[in-house]
Scaffold this motif. Structure first.
Motif, short mmCIF file in Angstrom:
data_model
loop_
_atom_site.label_atom_id
_atom_site.label_comp_id
_atom_site.label_asym_id
_atom_site.label_seq_id
_atom_site.Cartn_x
_atom_site.Cartn_y
_atom_site.Cartn_z
N LYS A 11 1.38 6.76 -9.03
CA LYS A 11 0.34 6.32 -9.50
C LYS A 11 -0.43 5.68 -11.08
O LYS A 11 -0.68 4.96 -11.15
CB LYS A 11 -1.18 6.49 -8.99
CG LYS A 11 -1.11 6.99 -7.49
CD LYS A 11 -2.20 7.60 -7.30
CE LYS A 11 -2.55 8.53 -6.63
NZ LYS A 11 -3.86 9.56 -5.48
N LYS A 23 0.11 -1.63 0.26
CA LYS A 23 -0.09 0.40 -0.43
C LYS A 23 0.99 1.18 -0.40
O LYS A 23 0.54 2.25 -0.32
CB LYS A 23 -0.93 0.21 1.35
CG LYS A 23 -1.71 -0.86 1.08
CD LYS A 23 -3.42 -0.92 2.33
CE LYS A 23 -4.39 -2.15 1.20
NZ LYS A 23 -5.24 -2.21 3.11
N GLN A 83 -8.38 -4.26 -14.59
CA GLN A 83 -8.08 -3.68 -14.26
C GLN A 83 -6.73 -2.52 -14.04
O GLN A 83 -6.39 -2.00 -14.13
CB GLN A 83 -9.25 -2.50 -13.64
CG GLN A 83 -9.05 -3.23 -11.90
CD GLN A 83 -8.15 -2.41 -10.98
OE1 GLN A 83 -7.95 -1.16 -11.64
NE2 GLN A 83 -7.64 -2.83 -10.23
N TYR A 108 -1.99 -1.91 -10.14
CA TYR A 108 -2.81 -2.40 -8.18
C TYR A 108 -3.93 -3.12 -8.71
O TYR A 108 -4.80 -2.91 -8.66
CB TYR A 108 -2.54 -0.95 -7.48
CG TYR A 108 -2.93 -1.65 -6.70
CD1 TYR A 108 -2.47 -2.21 -5.71
CD2 TYR A 108 -3.82 -0.66 -4.92
CE1 TYR A 108 -2.58 -2.71 -4.20
CE2 TYR A 108 -3.41 -0.93 -3.95
CZ TYR A 108 -2.92 -1.98 -2.94
OH TYR A 108 -3.25 -2.29 -2.04
N LEU A 109 -3.73 -4.41 -7.98
CA LEU A 109 -4.97 -5.30 -7.11
C LEU A 109 -4.98 -5.52 -5.56
O LEU A 109 -4.24 -6.20 -5.44
CB LEU A 109 -4.50 -6.38 -7.56
CG LEU A 109 -5.65 -7.93 -8.05
CD1 LEU A 109 -7.40 -7.73 -8.03
CD2 LEU A 109 -4.99 -9.02 -8.25
N PRO A 110 -5.38 -4.85 -4.95
CA PRO A 110 -5.21 -5.10 -3.44
C PRO A 110 -5.98 -5.78 -3.37
O PRO A 110 -6.53 -6.83 -3.55
CB PRO A 110 -6.97 -3.15 -3.43
CG PRO A 110 -7.02 -3.38 -4.71
CD PRO A 110 -6.69 -3.90 -5.16
N ASN A 150 -9.67 -7.13 -3.11
CA ASN A 150 -10.24 -6.79 -4.34
C ASN A 150 -11.62 -5.62 -4.54
O ASN A 150 -12.92 -5.80 -4.89
CB ASN A 150 -10.24 -7.85 -5.52
CG ASN A 150 -10.86 -8.25 -7.09
OD1 ASN A 150 -10.65 -6.69 -8.00
ND2 ASN A 150 -11.29 -8.70 -7.83
N PRO A 151 -11.76 -4.82 -4.26
CA PRO A 151 -13.07 -4.56 -3.94
C PRO A 151 -13.63 -3.86 -4.94
O PRO A 151 -13.07 -2.09 -5.27
CB PRO A 151 -12.48 -2.86 -2.64
CG PRO A 151 -11.24 -2.82 -2.76
CD PRO A 151 -10.72 -4.08 -3.89
N LEU A 152 -14.93 -4.47 -5.93
CA LEU A 152 -14.91 -3.80 -6.24
C LEU A 152 -16.60 -2.85 -7.50
O LEU A 152 -17.32 -3.16 -6.36
CB LEU A 152 -14.87 -4.34 -8.22
CG LEU A 152 -13.45 -4.90 -8.14
CD1 LEU A 152 -13.43 -6.25 -9.09
CD2 LEU A 152 -13.31 -4.73 -9.17
N GLY A 193 -10.33 -7.28 -11.81
CA GLY A 193 -9.25 -6.60 -11.10
C GLY A 193 -7.58 -6.38 -11.33
O GLY A 193 -7.35 -5.62 -11.57
N THR A 250 1.75 2.18 -3.48
CA THR A 250 0.83 2.34 -4.21
C THR A 250 0.42 3.70 -3.60
O THR A 250 -0.30 4.09 -4.69
CB THR A 250 -0.83 1.32 -4.58
OG1 THR A 250 -0.47 1.43 -3.17
CG2 THR A 250 0.08 0.61 -4.74
N THR A 251 1.15 4.68 -2.92
CA THR A 251 1.03 5.85 -2.78
C THR A 251 -0.44 6.02 -1.65
O THR A 251 -1.02 7.11 -1.39
CB THR A 251 0.60 6.80 -3.75
OG1 THR A 251 -0.38 6.61 -4.68
CG2 THR A 251 2.09 6.89 -4.71
N PHE A 252 -1.33 4.14 -1.37
CA PHE A 252 -2.00 4.54 -0.57
C PHE A 252 -2.51 5.15 0.92
O PHE A 252 -2.87 5.64 1.84
CB PHE A 252 -3.04 3.23 -0.58
CG PHE A 252 -4.76 3.40 -0.22
CD1 PHE A 252 -5.59 4.15 -0.44
CD2 PHE A 252 -4.69 2.26 0.62
CE1 PHE A 252 -6.62 4.70 -0.29
CE2 PHE A 252 -6.18 2.32 1.28
CZ PHE A 252 -7.07 2.83 0.95
N VAL A 260 -12.26 3.12 -15.69
CA VAL A 260 -10.51 2.86 -15.10
C VAL A 260 -10.00 3.30 -16.87
O VAL A 260 -9.02 4.26 -16.62
CB VAL A 260 -10.43 1.36 -14.95
CG1 VAL A 260 -8.51 1.12 -14.57
CG2 VAL A 260 -11.32 1.03 -13.79
#
Lengths: 241, 309
Positions: B74, B46, B146, B79-81, B84-86, B143, B49-51, B99
């Motif tokens: 970015k 994270k 994207q 990135y696949l977290p 995978n919240p879609l 995921g 990915t700058t999150f 996307v």
């Protein structure tokens, strides 16, 4: 600017896809239409005046409840479901994200208000209407909505629960709408003056009366700006955890 | 595009999730993060990915720092977290379109890219469904699609094969391997076989620190050090064989695997091999040697050894 447009478009689409937008528009038109044209004693035919004052009164309170209902999900739902992680790791800044979400709700309100223009055209054709009063009335509604949306979006960004978001937004709304005003009339001195200045009512009323003072416009725009800034800071703070 | 992590520390309150770790990943390298739950894998990803913003330290993706130029970083990352919240209410195609636009892909190329992603990720049959209607495996592919749509130089995949069936796992692994040849890939997993199968380099993280770093072969060697041989000898007295084995010069310890069947575990002295000596011993004594096989240290053992300390 492009990123803002893409986000606003998606948000707007999801309001329409989820039927939320249709429900809101139908209810908004239903409420305002009923009280303007049909309700006993207060409708245009009973009062015999070609004026949209009743419409503006009802529209004002309808928006007061509808706007928090629209903004409550904007960030709260993304935070709850985790989709915020996808959004915030895409090449958009927090500010673009906030602006996109903000504009989507604002555009929805503009659409709702545009759909009430037939009321204006109808009344204007059956009597001698004060055009200036109508346009300032709309301007007042737009400014007030702009401020409410910004507050609603911010509240939505501090919670992952939509119910909390709508309730807090309503409470803040009532503070600006009534409580500050009532307190101001009981407190004298600078505190009273500040509270009076902070409440929506004097600003809104002076605009709808047809007096467009830059002070009132600045007041509403400052609330918009403070709300958006607070939202951006709330989002940025999440990264520091 | 290289990723350089410099003395990364991330604290949540009083707890250190990642504790002063530094490493570098080069282009064309597939790095696997391995570690128990809560080891700091996801936090590290994270931060790249700058999150999340590091409490201390810095991360460079190419020439860009996550602290100074998060927007540029970015753009370079797919990135696949973890979960995978879609958007479940969105049709798959619409989501990929969204996307693609937000990644700044030119308008004329968007359609082509989406079709390409649908093909690469095997989503042909599902493309008109809403994401919420897809099975977990297809959501995972969504995921991945994207994450790949803008052809990023860097891929960060947090447990990319979770929720997939065995066939899909193999497919996704192949896909990652293929992509990994020209990109920089970091993936995390707690399935050891997966990391071994897909990654050129494995990094084991425990309690926020790097405890091992190298290829699967290197890690095994590092943990093993000494040769261990499974030996089965027929037609001899158990005790006699046991003593004879212990007397061999290159042997350090002898242990029973199955006493009744004369199966022994013979551990050689460091830097020695005792296979020849065992064979000679059997010839001398006239015993029949039926098995002489080295026991490989499994990656599981390396992992347990390093993370249970």
């Amino acid at each position: 600017m492009k990123a803002i447009r893409i986000i606003a478009k998606r948000e707007l689409k999801s309001y329409f896809d989820s039927l939320m937008a249709y429900v809101m528009i139908v209810l908004f038109l239903g409420f305002t239409g009923f009280f303007t044209w049909l309700a006993a004693d207060a409708n245009i035919f009973d009062i015999q005046v070609a004026s949209l004052q009743v419409f503006f009164q009802i529209a004002f309170w309808t928006l007061f409840f509808f706007i928090p209902a629209l903004t409550m999900r904007s960030f709260a739902e993304e935070i709850r479901s985790g989709t915020i992680e996808y959004l915030m790791t895409k090449p958009v800044s927090d500010w673009q994200l906030v602006m996109g979400k903000y504009l989507s709700v604002f555009i929805l309100i503009v659409i709702s208000l545009l759909l009430t223009l037939p009321y204006y055209i109808t009344v204007a054709s059956i009597g001698d209407i004060d055009h200036n009063e109508v346009w300032t009335g709309y301007l007042g509604l737009l400014l007030m909505s702009a401020a409410y949306i910004s507050i609603g979006i911010w509240v939505s960004s501090i919670s992952n629960n939509q119910i909390v978001a709508i309730l807090v937004a309503l409470v803040i709304g009532i503070l600006f709408q009534l409580i500050f005003y009532i307190m101001a009339s009981n407190i004298s001195g600078w505190i009273g003056n500040t509270l009076y200045y902070l409440s929506f009512r004097p600003h809104y009323e002076s605009i709808t009366r047809g007096v467009i003072d830059s002070k009132d416009i600045i007041y509403f725009l400052s609330i918009v700006f403070v709300g958006l800034l607070a939202t951006e800071l709330t989002l940025a703070k999440r990264k520091f955890n | 595009m290289d990723i350089v992590v410099e003395q990364l520390t991330k604290t949540y309150g009083a707890q250190k999730a990642v504790d002063d770790i530094s490493f570098k990943v080069k282009t064309g390298e597939v790095l696997g993060f391995l570690g128990p739950n809560g080891a700091g894998k996801t936090t590290t990803m994270k931060a790249i990915t700058t999150f999340l913003i590091p409490t201390k330290g810095n991360i460079w993706v190419g020439k860009h720092s996550v602290l100074q130029e998060p927007e540029k970083v970015k753009k370079l990352i797919g990135y696949l977290p973890e979960n995978n919240p879609l958007y479940h209410d969105l049709p798959l195609i619409d989501y990929l379109k969204f996307v693609a636009r937000i990644q700044g892909i030119e308008k004329e190329k968007i359609k082509e890219r989406i079709l390409e992603m649908i093909r690469v990720c095997g989503l042909e049959g599902e493309k008109h469904k809403k994401i919420g209607e897809l099975s977990k495996g297809y959501q995972q592919r969504t995921g991945l699609a994207q994450a790949l749509i803008h052809d990023p130089a860097v891929l960060i995949l947090d447990e990319p094969t979770s929720g997939l069936d065995p066939n899909q796992i193999v497919e996704i692994r192949e896909l990652i391997k293929r992509i990994g040849k020209e990109k920089t890939v970091i993936l995390s997993s707690h399935i050891l076989a997966e990391v071994e199968a897909t990654c050129d380099r494995i990094m084991i993280i425990n309690k926020g620190k790097i405890v091992a770093d190298g290829s699967a072969v290197e890690l095994r060697k590092q943990a093993q050090g000494k040769e261990i041989i499974k030996t089965t000898i027929e037609n001899g007295k158990t005790d006699e064989i046991f003593t004879a084995l212990q007397e061999i010069g290159s042997v350090e310890t002898v242990d029973f695997i199955e006493r009744g069947k004369n199966i022994f575990e013979v551990q050689s002295k460091p830097e020695h091999t005792s296979r020849r000596d065992i064979f000679k011993l059997c010839v001398e004594k006239g015993w029949t040697l039926t098995e002489l096989s080295p026991i490989e240290t499994k990656l599981e053992d390396v992992f347990r050894h390093l993370t249970l300390k």
